[in-house]
Design a protein around this motif. Sequence first.
Motif, PDB file in Angstrom:
ATOM      1  N   PRO A  23      31.779  56.313  41.880  1.00 36.88           N
ATOM      2  CA  PRO A  23      30.430  56.801  40.832  1.00 36.88           C
ATOM      3  C   PRO A  23      29.013  57.818  41.571  1.00 36.88           C
ATOM      4  CG  PRO A  23      31.273  54.731  39.556  1.00 36.88           C
ATOM      5  CD  PRO A  23      32.383  55.364  40.250  1.00 36.88           C
ATOM      6  N   ASP A  24      28.738  56.864  42.557  1.00 36.24           N
ATOM      7  CA  ASP A  24      28.295  57.512  43.138  1.00 36.24           C
ATOM      8  C   ASP A  24      28.462  58.637  43.942  1.00 36.24           C
ATOM      9  OD1 ASP A  24      30.139  56.583  45.583  1.00 36.24           O
ATOM     10  OD2 ASP A  24      28.480  55.192  46.098  1.00 36.24           O
ATOM     11  N   GLY A  25      29.371  59.115  44.158  1.00 37.80           N
ATOM     12  CA  GLY A  25      29.684  60.908  44.646  1.00 37.80           C
ATOM     13  C   GLY A  25      30.969  60.354  45.721  1.00 37.80           C
TER      14      GLY A  25
END
Length: 199
Positions: free
Chosen positions: A160-162
Amino acid sequence: MLAIAAFGLSACELRQDGAEEEPEPAITPTESVATPTPTPSETASPVNSILRDDDETSVAVVAPPQPVNITIPFPDGADLSARAERMLVGILDSRALEENWPVVLGGHTDSSGNDQANLRASRSRAEAVAAWLVENGVDDERIVVIGFGEQNPIQPNALPDGTANEAGRRANRRVELRIAPKPQVESEEDQETENTSED
């Protein structure tokens, strides 16, 4: 007052003196009547069972072969690992393979790299599986190889944070093997027959 009290006491005494003591009934334990336990009796002739195992005409029921779907991991590169080879050895004796059904190999990659490189890598993985199968007796004509590239991930390629999801990317580098009968496609004649019967 004293007279009433004296009368009450004398009444009590009269009751005690005048009452004949009746003997208390003797309580005897009830004798338990033993009920005879039935014993199995031997019958002169054995009872015939409805489940016959001595029937000479019985035929063993064999279940129809089932399609095979397995996912072969390719965590690094396009070479078959020892684990992948063990998985492939397991399907060599499958009834689905004996049925002469098509063997469809879909190669997949993660999302790292460009689209063209991923298509090539996914096809290389599927072709590695195809080569192993052909070396082990599967007819090359039955095998269909498809390279999907990064189109169909089974896990997220990124967190989710990339940042890269390394476990997910490893899972996405795979070949999906399917052995199943060809789907029946209606011919144009069949479709025309259905259309005219509906009119």
